[in-house]
Design a protein around this motif. Structure first.
Motif, PDB file in Angstrom:
ATOM      1  N   GLU A   1       0.859  -1.182   0.000  1.00 40.30           N
ATOM      2  CA  GLU A   1       0.000   0.000   0.000  1.00 40.30           C
ATOM      3  C   GLU A   1       0.893   1.228   0.000  1.00 40.30           C
ATOM      4  O   GLU A   1       1.925   1.262   0.653  1.00 40.30           O
ATOM      5  N   ARG A   2       0.484   2.207  -0.724  1.00 46.69           N
ATOM      6  CA  ARG A   2       1.261   3.438  -0.773  1.00 46.69           C
ATOM      7  C   ARG A   2       1.092   4.163   0.562  1.00 46.69           C
ATOM      8  O   ARG A   2      -0.007   4.367   1.045  1.00 46.69           O
ATOM      9  N   VAL A   3       2.207   4.543   1.158  1.00 49.70           N
ATOM     10  CA  VAL A   3       2.185   5.240   2.436  1.00 49.70           C
ATOM     11  C   VAL A   3       2.217   6.737   2.147  1.00 49.70           C
ATOM     12  O   VAL A   3       3.117   7.227   1.456  1.00 49.70           O
ATOM     13  N   GLU A   4       1.198   7.435   2.614  1.00 46.66           N
ATOM     14  CA  GLU A   4       1.124   8.876   2.414  1.00 46.66           C
ATOM     15  C   GLU A   4       2.151   9.585   3.284  1.00 46.66           C
ATOM     16  O   GLU A   4       2.368   9.214   4.429  1.00 46.66           O
TER      17      GLU A   4
ATOM     18  N   GLU B   1       9.215  15.929   7.061  1.00 41.85           N
ATOM     19  CA  GLU B   1       8.464  14.707   6.806  1.00 41.85           C
ATOM     20  C   GLU B   1       8.676  13.751   7.978  1.00 41.85           C
ATOM     21  O   GLU B   1       9.800  13.486   8.391  1.00 41.85           O
ATOM     22  N   LEU B   2       7.574  13.219   8.500  1.00 43.19           N
ATOM     23  CA  LEU B   2       7.641  12.266   9.600  1.00 43.19           C
ATOM     24  C   LEU B   2       7.783  10.852   9.018  1.00 43.19           C
ATOM     25  O   LEU B   2       7.143  10.513   8.018  1.00 43.19           O
ATOM     26  N   VAL B   3       8.640  10.059   9.628  1.00 40.17           N
ATOM     27  CA  VAL B   3       8.843   8.697   9.173  1.00 40.17           C
ATOM     28  C   VAL B   3       7.641   7.870   9.608  1.00 40.17           C
ATOM     29  O   VAL B   3       7.243   7.879  10.754  1.00 40.17           O
ATOM     30  N   GLN B   4       7.057   7.169   8.623  1.00 39.17           N
ATOM     31  CA  GLN B   4       5.881   6.350   8.893  1.00 39.17           C
ATOM     32  C   GLN B   4       6.263   4.883   8.876  1.00 39.17           C
ATOM     33  O   GLN B   4       7.080   4.443   8.075  1.00 39.17           O
ATOM     34  N   LYS B   5       5.660   4.117   9.751  1.00 40.68           N
ATOM     35  CA  LYS B   5       5.863   2.690   9.798  1.00 40.68           C
ATOM     36  C   LYS B   5       5.153   2.052   8.615  1.00 40.68           C
ATOM     37  O   LYS B   5       4.012   2.399   8.306  1.00 40.68           O
ATOM     38  N   LYS B   6       5.818   1.121   7.938  1.00 44.44           N
ATOM     39  CA  LYS B   6       5.200   0.441   6.783  1.00 44.44           C
ATOM     40  C   LYS B   6       4.143  -0.519   7.277  1.00 44.44           C
ATOM     41  O   LYS B   6       4.334  -1.241   8.238  1.00 44.44           O
TER      42      LYS B   6
END
Length: 195
Positions: A176-179, A188-193
């Motif tokens: 899924e594409r992570v926004e 930019e905040l690092v998002q968990k996959k």
């Protein structure tokens, strides 16, 4: 009038003989090559540009599974197929087609174990007539490629059921594409996959 189910030998978990093995591998490869979910994943290159090679490898992996674990049942085989679809093709299914394919593969194995090659021969005929752009069915094992097009290819043999499944199941890409999330300072905040 419906035909009676073919007699299944009591001991179908014994390894296949060297004579029976090519029939099984060819028929199993046809069943996988005619599985709409896998065909769609290959055609759309869900597994990358080498998706067709991954399908051939998958056929070899299933053959190896039965060589090492002859007592594999439909649920184990279904799980094995779903794991490969997920890992190699980044695809999950919303239907039970993996279980249906697993049952067909096990039925084919049982028939061949009892020296009944009618299903295998029907699959071979079907593939020869309908294989279109796929002149050979391949089973890729760890040692290389075995071209398997002589004896096995799809069709409806006794007890085989519908081999040419008409409707492709809905596929859902696993990735899924992570926004991007940007904080108030513009970072930019690092998002968990997510899986």
């Amino acid at each position: 009038m419906a035909q009676p189910a073919p007699a299944v030998p009591q001991n179908t978990t014994a390894p296949l003989t060297p004579t029976q093995t090519p029939y099984f591998e060819n028929g199993m490869a046809v069943l996988l090559n005619t599985w709409p979910a896998l065909s769609m994943a290959v055609e759309n290159e869900f597994g990358g540009p080498d998706s067709a090679d991954k399908r051939d490898w998958m056929c070899g992996a299933v053959a190896d599974l039965f060589s090492s674990e002859p007592a594999t049942d439909a649920e184990d085989l279904e799980s094995f197929l779903l794991d490969i679809l997920s890992d190699e093709f980044e695809t999950t299914l919303e239907d039970d087609s993996a279980y249906i394919v697993s049952q067909r593969i096990l039925l084919l194995r049982r028939q061949i174990a009892s020296d009944d090659f009618t299903g295998a021969n029907a699959l071979s005929e079907f593939w020869n007539k309908n294989g279109r752009d796929k002149p050979k069915v391949k089973v890729v094992r760890q040692g290389g490629i075995d071209d398997e097009d002589e004896e096995e290819e799809g069709g409806e043999g006794e007890g085989e059921g519908d081999v040419d499944m008409d409707e492709a199941p809905q596929l859902v890409a696993v990735k899924e594409r992570v926004e991007k999330v940007v904080d108030e300072d513009g970072f930019e905040l690092v998002q968990k996959k997510r899986r």
